[in-house]
Structure formats: C-alpha cells, structure tokens
Write an enzyme that holds these catalytic residues in place. Structure first.
Site, PDB file in Angstrom:
ATOM      1  CB  CYS A   1      -0.981   0.018   1.126  1.00 21.70           C
ATOM      2  SG  CYS A   1      -1.980  -1.646   1.430  1.00 21.70           S
TER       3      CYS A   1
ATOM      4  CG  HIS B   1      -3.338   2.946   2.242  1.00 22.40           C
ATOM      5  ND1 HIS B   1      -3.862   2.341   0.946  1.00 22.40           N
ATOM      6  CD2 HIS B   1      -3.488   1.926   3.053  1.00 22.40           C
ATOM      7  CE1 HIS B   1      -4.317   1.135   1.207  1.00 22.40           C
ATOM      8  NE2 HIS B   1      -3.991   0.822   2.443  1.00 22.40           N
TER       9      HIS B   1
ATOM     10  CG  ASN C   1      -6.795  -1.598   1.240  1.00 20.03           C
ATOM     11  OD1 ASN C   1      -6.194  -0.993   0.381  1.00 20.03           O
ATOM     12  ND2 ASN C   1      -6.246  -1.841   2.419  1.00 20.03           N
TER      13      ASN C   1
END
Length: 343
Positions: free
Chosen positions: A122, A268, A299
């Site tokens: 990420c 993020h 996500n």
C-alpha cells in the site's frame, strides 16, 4: 578527478497529470455478507466501506493500467512516446516475469521506455513517485509514468470475516515531469520488517508447486483455498494510527510546512477510522480536504492514493495547485509520505 559528466536533469519534478480506472462492477456489502456472518452496519462502522469495485475477466492488471495511464497522459498533455520510464506498483500481477510494466509500456506506445515493477504494498505509489522524481531530476528520464494497480479480489478470502469486505480493484496513474519550482517534497519512507507477519499472504506460491496441500486451509466445500491476504487487524490499526501520524508529521517538517499550509490530505485508503484518527492526531484544520474514497472504492492498496487524488480533482473537492500531504502504509510493514502540489 572523475571523468563522468554531470547529469542534465530538471531542477525539480512535479506531477503533471493524473488518471484513474475503476472496474465496471460495483459490489455492495450485501454481496460480501453472503459468505460471512456480519452485517452492513458492522462493515460500515468498522471500515467505512459501503461498496467496492471488482474487476471482470477482461479488466486485467494491464488493461486497467492502460486505461488509467491514458487518462493521466491526456491530463498532462504528454504523448506516450515522450515517457522515458514506466514504474508499476502492484502485488496482484501473478507472473513472476516479465514485469507487467513492459507490456503496459508497449501497449501505450512508448519509445522503448524503461519499465519495471515494484512490490511495496500500500506504500507502493509513494515509492514509485519517489523513484520518478529522482529520474526526472537526475536526467535519466524527462517524463515518468507511475502506476498503482491491483486486482485484490483475486487475493481475497471471501470466507474470512476479518478481511472479506476490505479489498477492491482499480488502477491509478500519474505523469511526473520537470518543474522549475519544488512540487514534490522530500520523501519520508522506511520499513519495519519485524512486523511483517501482521499483513501477509496466507500461503506461499511454492507450496502449490511442491504439491503437498495436506495442511493447507480449506474452504466451506472442502477445496484448498487460493492464497489470500490476511492481517492482524488490531495490530495494524494501532501501528497505522500512532506510527504513521508521526511519519506524516515528519513529511510536513521535511517539506517545511505546517498543517495550516495544507489544502488536501490523501492517505492510503485502508480504513476510515484510521483516516479520521490521523486527522485528529495531526490536528488538521477544518479547511483541509480529506480523501475518504474508501467508502465507495474499498482498499485498493497501491492504487488507492492516485485513485483518491483523481476523484478529488474530478469532483472539484481539490484544485490544481493545491498542496497535498500523501502517505501510504501497509504490508512489509512499509511506508512512504511526501507533500506534493496537485496537477
């Protein structure tokens, strides 16, 4: 004395354009609830996620990347033939070699651009952005395409109550090029490998090569489960909230600005509670626009920051020239934060 000539790069680098691609299929929480014992209210309260996008058979890692990159190139006003390097961050390209970046570079019509993949979870977009800045300033490429792309639906265990609702698919891309003024700040990045077990793949690929699957996890129908992403939710939450807020502050300090100087915060998109906690810890003023793209995108790991950036600019919630703090963090555990001027 060295005989090597000095590089002839740009004084600084900046993001010139951004593009995104979200798969056509929108998946609400109700679909996730078909295989786990939970509720829509629980998923929303724990993560903030209402829907996510899942890729279809034709929406491959390469295909999504090409779509997002085409939009970024158009936004920057740069022809693909002028791209000197293509950097792709992904953990969901399943061929060990060649790098998917080479296929993307060819399909876009670059002129034999350098092309390679990076695996930084990420934080991958931040890693790629830092590499691109270095190439532009050093002079090895005038323009660099940075792509974050994932098909995390391929790595999701839909029977895992802790993670089944989290992940989505998509691609985000930016074009990085020369600038006459600072527009990408110093990167604060690093890793904490002692915490690697908190986010990981359930089973390594070589277990399938060996053929011994006797002790591998099984699904509800007795079939061996495909490798998936798993995490220790509470440990990751605590690390992200407390440690990443410190990293974000370090990035502000490195750029020589305070929270009052920010216009936009693009973290993020891991969990809306993590985002809200970071906003509180950093004491961001009310005027700072905060990306919460996770609500409808889930996500998307390396793709989450450029996708959120693209949406904020498209909706007018952020504007060209705004000063934004971006921070990515995830498996490794790795992290990267910097301050940028939005394209």
């Amino acid at each position: 004395m060295s005989k090597i000539k000095p590089s002839k790069g740009a004084p600084y680098a900046r993001i010139l354009g951004v593009g995104g691609y979200r798969p056509t299929r929108v998946v609400p929480n109700e679909v996730i609830l078909e295989k786990i014992d939970s509720s829509d209210e629980w998923i929303r309260s724990r993560s903030g996620i209402e829907t996510r996008h899942w890729a279809g058979p034709e929406e491959t890692v390469a295909a999504m990347s090409v779509e997002a990159s085409g939009k970024a190139l158009a936004d920057a006003g740069i022809d693909a033939s002028r791209i000197g390097a293509v950097v792709v961050s992904t953990v969901s390209h399943f061929s060990q070699t060649p790098a998917i970046a080479t296929e993307i570079a060819d399909r876009l019509g670059t002129d034999k651009a350098a092309a390679f993949d990076i695996s930084a979870g990420c934080a991958g977009f931040g890693y790629g952005l830092t590499l691109a800045k270095g190439m532009v300033v050093e002079g090895s490429a005038e323009y660099v395409l940075v792509i974050g792309v994932e098909r995390l639906s391929d790595l999701t265990d839909l029977e895992d109550r802790a993670t089944a609702f989290l992940f989505g698919d998509g691609a985000g891309a930016v074009v990085v090029g020369p600038s006459q003024e600072p527009a990408i700040g110093p990167t604060v990045w690093g890793s904490e490998g002692d915490k690697a077990e908190t986010i990981k793949q359930t089973v390594s690929w070589d277990r399938f090569r060996i053929g011994d699957v006797s002790d591998l996890p099984l699904d509800s129908e007795g079939n061996v489960k495909f490798p998936a992403i798993t995490q220790e939710g509470q440990a990751v939450f605590r690390w992200a909230v407390f440690e990443m807020a410190k990293v974000a502050q370090q990035a502000l300090d490195a750029a020589g600005i305070s929270p009052d100087d920010l216009d936009v915060f693009i973290p993020h998109q891991a969990n809306v509670r993590i985002i809200d906690s970071m906003v509180k810890t950093l004491k961001l003023p009310e005027h700072v626009t905060v990306a919460r793209d996770i609500r409808t995108t889930g996500n998307t790991s390396a793709a989450s920051i450029p996708l959120a950036m693209e949406r904020l600019l498209a909706t007018g919630d952020a504007r060209s020239g705004d000063t934004a703090l971006v921070i990515g963090f995830g498996a490794g555990l790795v992290y990267a934060a910097t301050v940028v001027t939005l394209p």
